[in-house]
Structures are given as structure tokens and as C-alpha cells.
Design a protein around this motif. Structure first.
Motif, PDB file in Angstrom:
ATOM      1  N   GLN A 438       0.832  -1.198   0.000  1.00 21.84           N
ATOM      2  CA  GLN A 438       0.000   0.000   0.000  1.00 21.84           C
ATOM      3  C   GLN A 438       0.872   1.256   0.000  1.00 21.84           C
ATOM      4  N   ALA A 439       1.924   1.280   0.839  1.00 20.68           N
ATOM      5  CA  ALA A 439       2.811   2.442   0.908  1.00 20.68           C
ATOM      6  C   ALA A 439       3.530   2.673  -0.414  1.00 20.68           C
ATOM      7  N   LEU A 442       1.141   4.149  -2.944  1.00 20.80           N
ATOM      8  CA  LEU A 442       0.840   5.545  -2.647  1.00 20.80           C
ATOM      9  C   LEU A 442       1.998   6.460  -3.033  1.00 20.80           C
ATOM     10  N   MET A 505      -0.643  14.801   0.329  1.00 21.67           N
ATOM     11  CA  MET A 505      -1.555  13.951   1.093  1.00 21.67           C
ATOM     12  C   MET A 505      -1.243  12.468   0.882  1.00 21.67           C
ATOM     13  N   LEU A 506      -0.928  12.112  -0.354  1.00 20.54           N
ATOM     14  CA  LEU A 506      -0.572  10.713  -0.643  1.00 20.54           C
ATOM     15  C   LEU A 506       0.698  10.306   0.097  1.00 20.54           C
ATOM     16  N   VAL A 508       1.701  11.557   2.946  1.00 19.95           N
ATOM     17  CA  VAL A 508       1.315  11.397   4.351  1.00 19.95           C
ATOM     18  C   VAL A 508       0.689  10.026   4.569  1.00 19.95           C
ATOM     19  N   GLN A 509      -0.200   9.628   3.658  1.00 15.33           N
ATOM     20  CA  GLN A 509      -0.847   8.314   3.775  1.00 15.33           C
ATOM     21  C   GLN A 509       0.168   7.183   3.654  1.00 15.33           C
ATOM     22  N   GLN A 512       1.993   6.946   6.854  1.00 19.15           N
ATOM     23  CA  GLN A 512       1.163   6.307   7.880  1.00 19.15           C
ATOM     24  C   GLN A 512       1.169   4.784   7.718  1.00 19.15           C
ATOM     25  N   ALA A 513       1.099   4.323   6.461  1.00 17.39           N
ATOM     26  CA  ALA A 513       1.140   2.876   6.216  1.00 17.39           C
ATOM     27  C   ALA A 513       2.485   2.298   6.640  1.00 17.39           C
TER      28      ALA A 513
END
Length: 529
Positions: A438-439, A442, A505-506, A508-509, A512-513
Motif C-alpha cells: 500500500q505504501a 501511494l 496527502m498521498l 502522508v498516507q 502512515q502505512a
């Protein structure tokens, strides 16, 4: 794999890797040659700074012809009395010497020949001098110039800088030579260094993940000399290596064979994988050694010793006996290529050869019944592979508890703990794989947004510039297209701002992952490993 074959395959691998990295970029290839990949200190950023992961245009393999000569260097050993040495005009590299044979066969066919000069007789004729082009790592540096320097950021002085590493004494940036440097064939064993009695007091390095702070392949090590040369040639992956503290009384060996007498096939394969990691690391803007780790796990070290390469050395044989443990422990990464010891009726309890030797074998010698339950002959496990259950301090402590309990309580205690651990291990593998994927997705999406933002800004500035030019022409003014400045507010940068905000934003996501993956790893290490 000889050097020349490695050089050609390296160029092909880089080309395919770069094309893959450039996919979806609208025809603009982003490669990582020059300082950004192998060979340098980092490409200049837009602000004039230095960034070891800065991409630079590199859409094709180097157009320079690759020398095809196999002429051996006649001055590999230091010799005195020659007056025809070739070097560089820069006085900083006065100690860099190339013999005429290597110059004509290696340097002259390349564009770097024009940077060399005839040095004439040495200042002290009686001092023996060796040809620097015969050094292993200088040959690697030559491959860097021919395959990973399409943008021309590196000059021929790069060879002299790498050659200088071999001449720097310890304490002044230098490292003792690799213990394997003098091996002459695969019939010779890798040199084992007793750390406590090593007069050279070598530094040892292993593979490292800067994000998780974890050692990626315990048991796989390279000496300080090889590590520094790799990091000099490939600063993009320098963060993927870290020094380690060998155990007191431990024995270490370098996984590379930088021999100046023969081309070690496995060493060439490792260098090719590192080159691929350089491309990936440049694209990801952080060290990524996963390709090398996967390759090492899938390609066991070949047998070495007398008879290798002859009728006495059959594949998989080692001097007529089973091959010794290779020093690799898969830890909690499933392996389908390493061998392990299993216990009949308790197949979740799998132990790698190295941990078996360190933990189980002493108990077998003492007649411990629980230890004798494991198969003494290791085998390869099919299917999804195996993970080692005895590499951690916690599980080794549980093993000692089980041994002290005796049969059958000890076996039941071990079975309960291992079963519980296996459940958590599978959960961790699934969770981290999902989060890491996922990371990565992103971050790739964020980079795409950033590229689109740059293109949108260029379009907006171009449109504003055209409007200014047309207005000036309509007013009868003479317009110099090279000096048009777009005043603040006249260019519509709303789309650029929107795309940059989306990219931020991507990221940051993605962060987070990655944090969630690290937290899962930390929980595993604290409670279950």
C-alpha cells in the motif's frame, strides 16, 4: 561470470530497470546514472544542493563501446624500473598509475583516453609500482564509467579515487584488504577471520533497512574494505549497509571475493544485484536492498574447496561430505531454498542449520531426548518454505525451559509456544506485506502527481508568457522572448497547487502505512519474536 560478461549484463539490467522506472512518465525516462546511482556523491538538486537519490536523465545504456580485450595486466605485482607509466594530469592523483598494456586494452577504446597523460619516469626509480587498473575495485569503477555514467558527471579521476581507497592506511579512511582478495580459484575456501585474534582489527558490515532499523540477513557479512568500495561506487545504497559488532570470539568471513587472480561468479552476481538496487533506490529516494536480499535467499553460496570444478566436485558436494551450514538464517522470512531441521509430528518447529548448530547440537551431544527428536540431516522444505523458530533470544530461552522440564512436559511446553508464535508470525507477514504494498503504491501515485504538477506549471507559465508577448506586440512594443518575466498572479497555478496538495496527502498516507508496518514489526519483536 567474468568482468566483461558482467559489464554487458549490467548495462542490460540497468536499461530494463530504467525503462521500468520511467513507465507512465509520458516518454520522459528518469534514470539514476552518474552520482545518483553507481559512482559519486549525489546529483545536484534544483537548488544547487546535493542529493544521493537525485534522478538524472539516463534513458539509454551508455553509448560508449565496451573494450573487448582480455589482455592480462603484466604489472599486477609492483615492479620498478619502468618509465612509461600513464596517469592523470591532476597532481592530486599523482600516485595513480596505468601500464601501457591496460591503457591500450581498457582505457584507450573509451572516451576517457583523452584525459590521460604519459607520466614519464617515476620520481624515485627504485620504488616498485603496480598498475592500478589491475585492482578489482578499479575494474568495478571502470564498469561504472562505462554503464552508469551516461550523463557524464563522473570523470576518469573516479578511477583514481577508488584506487586511492586501497592505498589509504587504517585510521586515515582506509580499511585492511579483504581477506579473500588473494584467493586464486573456487577450489580455495573463503578465509575465516578469528575476530579476537585479527591483527588487522577489521570492521564488518551487514545489510540494513534504515526504516525498520533491522538487519535484513543475519549471517551475511562483508568486510570494511568491500563495504567502503561498494558505497563509494554506489552511494544510493550506502544506507543499506551498517557496521556490526561481531560476537566476542566469533569467526567472520566476507561474502565477496574481490580477487585479482580470477573472476568469482557469485561476487559478480552480487554486484549485478547491487546495481539493480541502485536503480530502485534512486527511484524510491531511499536505500532499497530487497532485490539483493531475495537473490541471496534464492541463490545459496556454491560449494568451494578442493575438487570444485573437477570430476571430484559434484554439484551439492563438499569434499565428499554434506555442505556445511552457509551461515544464513531466514529468521521470519519464509525460505524455499535454505535447508532446515524438522521434528517428526511437530512440523511447525523448523530450525535453520546455523541455529541447529548453535543451540540443538550441543544438547544432542549431551543426550537430551528433546533435541534428538529433530532430524539430524537437514532438508529443503517445499511449499511456502520455512521460517526459523530458534534465532531469537526469547525462543532460545523457551527451548532451554523445555529441555529443563524433560519429556513429555517439555515437548508440550515447546509445542504450545511455537504454535502461538506461528499464528502471530503469519498475521505479521500478511499485515506487513499489505501495508508495504500500500505504501509503495501511494508513493508511486504521489510521484506521478508531482510530475503532473510540474507539467501543469509549465503549461500555465507558457500560456501567461504568450499572453504577455501578444499584448506587447499589440501595443507596438519590441519583445525579447528570452527576457519575458511573468508577474506574480498572472499565471493560473491552481491546478499545480491542487496536484501538489494531492501528492503531499498521498505521501502522508504512505508514511502512515509505513508507520503501521513498523509498529507491527515492533510489536512482533517485543512480544512474539
Amino acid at each position: 561470470m567474468p568482468f566483461r560478461k558482467l559489464l554487458n549484463s549490467l548495462a542490460q539490467e540497468l536499461q530494463s530497470g530504467l525503462q521500468g522506472a520511467a513507465g507512465g512518465s509520458g516518454g520522459n525516462g528518469y534514470g539514476f546514472g552518474g552520482y545518483g546511482g553507481f559512482g559519486g556523491y549525489g546529483g545536484g538538486s534544483a537548488a544547487g544542493g546535493s542529493n544521493p537519490f537525485s534522478p538524472s536523465p539516463f534513458t539509454t545504456a551508455s553509448p560508449y563501446s565496451i573494450p573487448q580485450s582480455n589482455v592480462p595486466c603484466p604489472r599486477q605485482q609492483p615492479q620498478a624500473g619502468f618509465q612509461d607509466w600513464i596517469g592523470l594530469p591532476d597532481p592530486r592523483y599523482a600516485n595513480f598509475n596505468v601500464c601501457p598494456s591496460c591503457y591500450n586494452s581498457v582505457v584507450r577504446p573509451t572516451p576517457y583516453a583523452q584525459s590521460s597523460v604519459t607520466k614519464g619516469p617515476p620520481h624515485i626509480p627504485a620504488v616498485p609500482i603496480r598498475c592500478d587498473m589491475s585492482r578489482f575495485w578499479v575494474k568495478v569503477a571502470g564498469m561504472v564509467l562505462l554503464t552508469m555514467n551516461n550523463d557524464g558527471r563522473l570523470g576518469v579521476d573516479f578511477l583514481a579515487r577508488v584506487a586511492g581507497l586501497a592505498g589509504s592506511p587504517p585510521g586515515q579512511g582506509g580499511h585492511p584488504p579483504c581477506p579473500n582478495a588473494q584467493l586464486r580459484s573456487e577450489a580455495e575456501q573463503l578465509v575465516v577471520v578469528d575476530v579476537a585474534q585479527d591483527p588487522q582489527r577489521r570492521t564488518w558490515y551487514t545489510l540494513f533497512d534504515p526504516r525498520t532499523r533491522a538487519h535484513l540477513l543475519p549471517g551475511w557479512n562483508i568486510c570494511g574494505s568491500c563495504a567502503v568500495n561498494v558505497m563509494t561506487c554506489c552511494p544510493a545504497v550506502a544506507g543499506g549497509f551498517t557496521p556490526i559488532q561481531p560476537p566476542s570470539g566469533g569467526r567472520m568471513t566476507c561474502a565477496l571475493v574481490p580477487s585479482e587472480h580470477y573472476d568469482d561468479p557469485r561476487t559478480m552476481g552480487i554486484l549485478q544485484q547491487i546495481a539493480g538496487c541502485a536503480v530502485t533506490s534512486g527511484f524510491m529516494r531511499r536505500p532499497d536492498m530487497s532485490a539483493l536480499v531475495q537473490w541471496l535467499r534464492a541463490n545459496l553460496p556454491p560449494p568451494r574447496g578442493p575438487g570444485i570444478g573437477t570430476s571430484q566436485g559434484m554439484p551439492g558436494a563438499f569434499g565428499g561430505a554434506p555442505p556445511p551450514p552457509n551461515g544464513l538464517c531466514p529468521m521470519n522470512y519464509p525460505s524455499t531454498t535454505l535447508r532446515c531441521h524438522t521434528m517428526q509430528g511437530f512440523f511447525d518447529f523448523t530450525v535453520c542449520e546455523q541455529c541447529y548448530q548453535e543451540v540443538i547440537q550441543p544438547d544432542v551431544r549431551q543426550g537430551v531426548e528433546l533435541a534428538r527428536r529433530l532430524d539430524q540431516t537437514p532438508s529443503i522444505v517445499g511449499g511456502p518454505g520455512f521460517t526459523c523458530q530458534l534465532y531469537s533470544d526469547r525462543m532460545r530461552r523457551i527451548w532451554k525451559e523445555a529441555v529443563s522440564m524433560g519429556e513429555p512436559m517439555g515437548l508440550e511446553h515447546l509445542r504450545a509456544k511455537v504454535t502461538e508464535r506461528k499464528v502471530k508470525e503469519r498475521e505479521l507477514q500478511m499485515k506487513t506485506a499489505h501495508l508495504q504494498q500500500q505504501a509503495a503504491s501511494l508513493r508511486i501515485e504521489a510521484q506521478t502527481k508531482e510530475h503532473l504538477a510540474i507539467n501543469a506549471m509549465r503549461v500555465s507559465l507558457s500560456a501567461a508568457s504568450n499572453n504577455i508577448m501578444l499584448a506587447g506586440i499589440g501595443a507596438g512594443r519590441r519583445i525579447d522572448t528570452n527576457t519575458i518575466e511573468v508577474p506574480s498572479g498572472q499565471a493560473d497555478l491552481s491546478q499545480t497547487t491542487q496536484l501538489n496538495n494531492q501528492a503531499a496527502m498521498l505521501k502522508v498516507q504512505a508514511g502512515q502505512a509505513e508507520d503501521q508496518a513498523r509498529m507491527a514489526q515492533d510489536e512482533w519483536r517485543r512480544f512474539w519474536e
